[in-house]
Design an enzyme around this catalytic site. Structure first.
Site, PDB file in Angstrom:
ATOM      1  N   LYS A 161      14.176  -8.179  -4.188  1.00 11.52           N
ATOM      2  CA  LYS A 161      15.372  -8.206  -3.321  1.00 11.52           C
ATOM      3  C   LYS A 161      15.088  -8.943  -2.011  1.00 11.52           C
ATOM      4  CE  LYS A 161      15.827  -3.703  -3.249  1.00 11.52           C
ATOM      5  NZ  LYS A 161      14.723  -3.369  -4.176  1.00 11.52           N
ATOM      6  N   GLU A 187      12.991  -0.806   7.292  1.00 10.49           N
ATOM      7  CA  GLU A 187      12.074  -1.860   6.856  1.00 10.49           C
ATOM      8  C   GLU A 187      10.627  -1.467   7.112  1.00 10.49           C
ATOM      9  OE1 GLU A 187      12.741  -5.892   6.000  1.00 10.49           O
ATOM     10  OE2 GLU A 187      13.227  -4.157   4.808  1.00 10.49           O
ATOM     11  N   ARG A 188       9.745  -2.015   6.308  1.00 17.09           N
ATOM     12  CA  ARG A 188       8.311  -1.882   6.614  1.00 17.09           C
ATOM     13  C   ARG A 188       7.981  -2.887   7.706  1.00 17.09           C
ATOM     14  NH1 ARG A 188       9.548  -2.013   1.427  1.00 17.09           N
ATOM     15  NH2 ARG A 188       8.941  -0.289   0.074  1.00 17.09           N
TER      16      ARG A 188
END
Length: 474
Positions: A161, A187-188
């Protein structure tokens, strides 16, 4: 701006349960969504979510609550959470409070606007349907995106993705004069840092704003970061009359943050443990993404599908808002068919003869039909072998396998991993290639020649050197 000392509205913390804080105000009771500050140096931000009585409010902390205790004084700012808007936000990276997090000086000459805004009225919305070209063959041919519409990228963990989103940013900045806003929800930090570096390297950062609410931040922060990014996008659409590309990665984390808040607030869970207000919360965000008489916000959203189950309420609720759905398949990824988009499950409301034209519509239907017939024949091939099929069925399999390989594409963002130069393919070239494969022009060309190429002409140049190569004697 801080109020005059005599006008300060102060309260006292009476209980803290994780991120949920109950505060007592003797004077004026803060309204819903009001932003409160507490603790030494006012480092703890709390948003009011419920009024429990004449003197009591319940809020959710947007920052960690370490050090918060009963009896601590809380200040009511008298206004909701605000986001910075203006040209000075371009090429910068922000958190949910509008603080710059790219180690550069705070931007000057910006305006602050509330993140809670109403969607544009129907009278201001545009009723025209236009196609938004991405340069990615399988999307433009089978699931065309709408300018000013919402498209979803559905897929489980690790099917590509974020890579697909990054590729779309790269392609669109080229033939898209507007602004890109990237909103990272849950998010990372690795992904955020990589994206910033990639965008800087590609030279597209000057037309881009990034807003991040990281995975390790409290649910309140992750829940509001989408609203902050939308407020920035609305400025470019309504004030500067520019087209905006809003990329959200990942809308499921927005629903997840809402679910955490709902649980902390003590609401009764709904189906599969989700919050009872999920539909309302998602609509409040999605309805603001619209095409108006002044400009368009086109949104592409990654949607994590829990356990690859498309009947999950989070996926079902998100589907209903979208004009195009791009479904990523783990099976196609395992076969090396990248982008791993499932052509039979993906679809678009734009794919009608009135919008894309008769030729494009009929070709897309023919491609789907060929691939669906091939899917049905796979069981027979597995049991009896390809030789047992009729001549007509074998022709269908040959076309389908060539189409599958032609619809793969090398990406600019994966050049360093694959070693293959990225390709951007126009819609005309993509349609021409599919039409020629369906007309059996490439039945004598090996399937491998069509894998990971741009326009169809590259398949012929791939085959030519192989023909001229001398045969080695064993």
């Amino acid at each position: 701006m801080m109020n005059n000392i005599s006008h300060l509205n102060l309260g006292t913390v009476i209980s803290v349960r994780g991120s949920v804080v109950d505060i007592r105000f003797e004077g004026h009771l803060p309204p819903i969504y009001a932003l409160l500050y507490a603790g030494e140096g006012e480092l703890i931000a709390i948003e009011v979510l419920a009024q429990l009585g004449a003197h009591l409010v319940r809020g959710i902390a947007l920052t960690p609550t370490q050090g918060l205790a009963r009896g601590i004084v809380v200040r009511d700012t008298g206004s909701p959470l605000k986001a910075p808007v203006g040209r000075a936000t371009l090429s910068r990276m922000f958190d949910v409070f509008g603080n710059a997090i790219d180690r550069l000086p705070a931007p000057v000459d910006i305006e602050w606007r509330s993140v809670h805004r109403a969607p544009p009225p129907l009278s201001r919305r545009s009723t025209q349907s236009e196609i938004f070209e991405t340069g990615i063959k399988i999307i433009d041919v089978l699931s065309p995106l709408e300018r000013g519409g919402k498209a979803g990228l559905f897929g489980g963990a690790g099917v590509g993705k974020t890579v697909l989103l990054t590729e779309m940013i790269h392609n669109m900045i080229g033939h898209h004069e507007g602004v890109s806003i990237f909103c990272g929800i849950g998010e990372r930090c690795r992904e955020g840092e990589e994206l910033y570096r990639d965008m800087k390297g590609a030279g597209v950062l000057s037309n881009m704003v990034m807003v991040f609410g990281q995975m390790n931040e409290p649910p309140g922060s992750r829940f509001r970061v989408g609203h902050a990014a939308l407020t920035m996008a609305e400025y470019f659409r309504d004030d500067e009359h520019r087209d905006v590309l809003l990329l959200i990665d990942n809308i499921f984390r927005f629903i997840q943050a809402g679910s955490e808040i709902s649980g902390l607030m003590g609401q009764m869970p709904s189906r599969l443990g989700y919050q009872p207000t999920m539909g309302t919360e998602l609509s409040g965000l999605e309805e603001r993404i619209a095409n108006t008489d002044t400009g368009a916000i086109t949104s592409i959203q990654a949607v994590y599908v829990p356990a690859d189950d498309f009947t999950d309420p989070a996926a079902v609720h998100t589907f209903s808002h979208l004009s195009a759905s791009i479904v990523l398949s783990r099976k196609r990824a395992s076969e090396g068919l990248y982008p791993a988009i499932d052509p039979l499950q993906s679809g678009s409301k734009m794919a009608t003869p009135g919008i894309v034209g008769e030729r494009h519509y009929l070709l897309a239907q023919q491609i789907r039909s060929t691939l669906a017939q091939y899917a049905d024949l796979k069981d027979i091939i597995a049991m009896l072998g390809l030789e047992q099929l009729s001549v007509a069925d074998r022709a269908i399999v040959a076309r389908a396998r060539r189409l599958e390989r032609f619809l793969t594409q090398p990406f600019y963002t994966t050049e360093q991993f694959s070693g293959i130069k990225g390709k951007l393919v126009s819609l005309a070239d993509a349609l021409d290639g599919c039409e020629r494969i369906l007309n059996d022009e490439f039945k004598n060309v090996p399937e491998s020649a069509l894998y990971m190429i741009g326009p169809i002409a590259e398949a012929i140049t791939k085959v030519e050197p192989a023909k001229t190569r001398p045969i080695q004697n064993g």
